[in-house]
Motif scaffolding. Sequence first.
Motif, short mmCIF file in Angstrom:
data_model
loop_
_atom_site.label_atom_id
_atom_site.label_comp_id
_atom_site.label_asym_id
_atom_site.label_seq_id
_atom_site.Cartn_x
_atom_site.Cartn_y
_atom_site.Cartn_z
N PHE A 24 0.81 -1.21 0.00
CA PHE A 24 0.00 0.00 0.00
C PHE A 24 0.85 1.27 0.00
N LEU A 25 2.13 1.16 0.30
CA LEU A 25 2.94 2.34 0.56
C LEU A 25 3.70 2.80 -0.68
N PRO A 26 3.97 4.11 -0.79
CA PRO A 26 4.77 4.63 -1.91
C PRO A 26 6.25 4.36 -1.68
N LEU A 27 6.64 3.11 -1.80
CA LEU A 27 8.00 2.69 -1.44
C LEU A 27 9.07 3.30 -2.33
N GLU A 28 8.68 3.78 -3.51
CA GLU A 28 9.70 4.37 -4.39
C GLU A 28 10.33 5.61 -3.78
N ARG A 29 9.68 6.19 -2.77
CA ARG A 29 10.24 7.37 -2.11
C ARG A 29 11.32 7.00 -1.09
N VAL A 30 11.41 5.74 -0.76
CA VAL A 30 12.41 5.28 0.21
C VAL A 30 13.65 4.87 -0.57
N ARG A 31 14.71 5.65 -0.45
CA ARG A 31 15.94 5.43 -1.23
C ARG A 31 17.14 5.37 -0.31
N PRO A 32 17.31 4.28 0.44
CA PRO A 32 18.38 4.24 1.44
C PRO A 32 19.77 4.40 0.85
N LEU A 33 20.02 3.85 -0.35
CA LEU A 33 21.36 3.98 -0.94
C LEU A 33 21.66 5.43 -1.32
N VAL A 34 20.67 6.11 -1.88
CA VAL A 34 20.86 7.52 -2.23
C VAL A 34 21.08 8.35 -0.98
N TRP A 35 20.28 8.07 0.07
CA TRP A 35 20.45 8.81 1.33
C TRP A 35 21.84 8.56 1.91
N ALA A 36 22.32 7.32 1.84
CA ALA A 36 23.64 6.99 2.40
C ALA A 36 24.73 7.73 1.64
N ARG A 37 24.58 7.82 0.30
CA ARG A 37 25.58 8.54 -0.48
C ARG A 37 25.61 10.01 -0.12
N ARG A 38 24.42 10.58 0.10
CA ARG A 38 24.35 11.99 0.48
C ARG A 38 24.99 12.22 1.84
#
Length: 313
Positions: free
Chosen positions: A256-270
């Motif tokens: 049910f959730l908009p999981l595409e907004r969860v980007r752990p790898l991108v967040w880790a790189r930032r």
Amino acid sequence: MTRWLTEAVPRGRIAAFRTLIYLFVAADLVVFTPWVRTRASVPGELYQPLLIGRLLPLPTPTPPVVEVIFWALLLAALLAATGRAPRLLGWTVCALYLEWMIIAMSYGKVDHDRFGLLIALAVLPTAGRARHGDTTRTEAGGWALRVTQIAVICTYFLAAFAKLRFGGLDWLTGSVLARAIIRRGTDLADLIAQVPYLLIVAQFGIVAFELLSPVVFLLPARWRLAMVGFFYSFHVVTIATITISFAPHLAAMTSFLPLERVRPLVWARRLAGRGPVDVDTPPAPPDQAGPGVGDEPSALGDQVPAVGRPVGP
């Protein structure tokens, strides 16, 4: 109806859901159901397979059979979580996990919290390839998520039906929760149990919540997500009071959730100082970019007309 069932979603959502589900299968083997491996030491005559186990020529669990299934499933689930060979690895995980559950549930106890997860494993291979962050939309992926959502809600609704079918109205007014608290309750549950009639009210509330769960498909996107949040809060209370987790069901409910907004790898790189790395593909052309399951109008004020059909979660 067909349009609702196949409502397009971003491929990035499918990629995220696929990774989450297959990683959960791997975790399930070593964290939640490692006890299934002990079935290998149980005498074969105690094995009473479920109906599907009687219809299919499945072997009686023995140490070699259980060990082969365990290691093959663990390896296949970890590989499938990468998104490679989604059909080959997806069908492999689905078949092996189904057999794992048949072994687990053929000794007198059947857990209904596995239904949504099993359906997710069955439909994910049909979603095709998907890349994390991909914003292009896919109807095949939308169908896979929608079918999983229906299975999740059926778990609630049919649980209420079973309560009333086998327990009747006595389930509502009896001592079901009291017995559960005596068996496996926490200190918090003990405090709740001291409030007169609160457990009876809770039993009425549980059945009402389960019977009304299909309403989630009729709500606007924002309220739908709020109701799914209520579903999760219900299970948090369940864990905190009678230590029942329903972990497989909770994993399937992420459909049910908009999981595409969860980007752990991108967040880790930032966080690592590499800047706002983004590998998203370009958005789909306007004629293909309809509203997806769970999408809402953007912060720029775009409006998505409903046109008489429910917007998926």
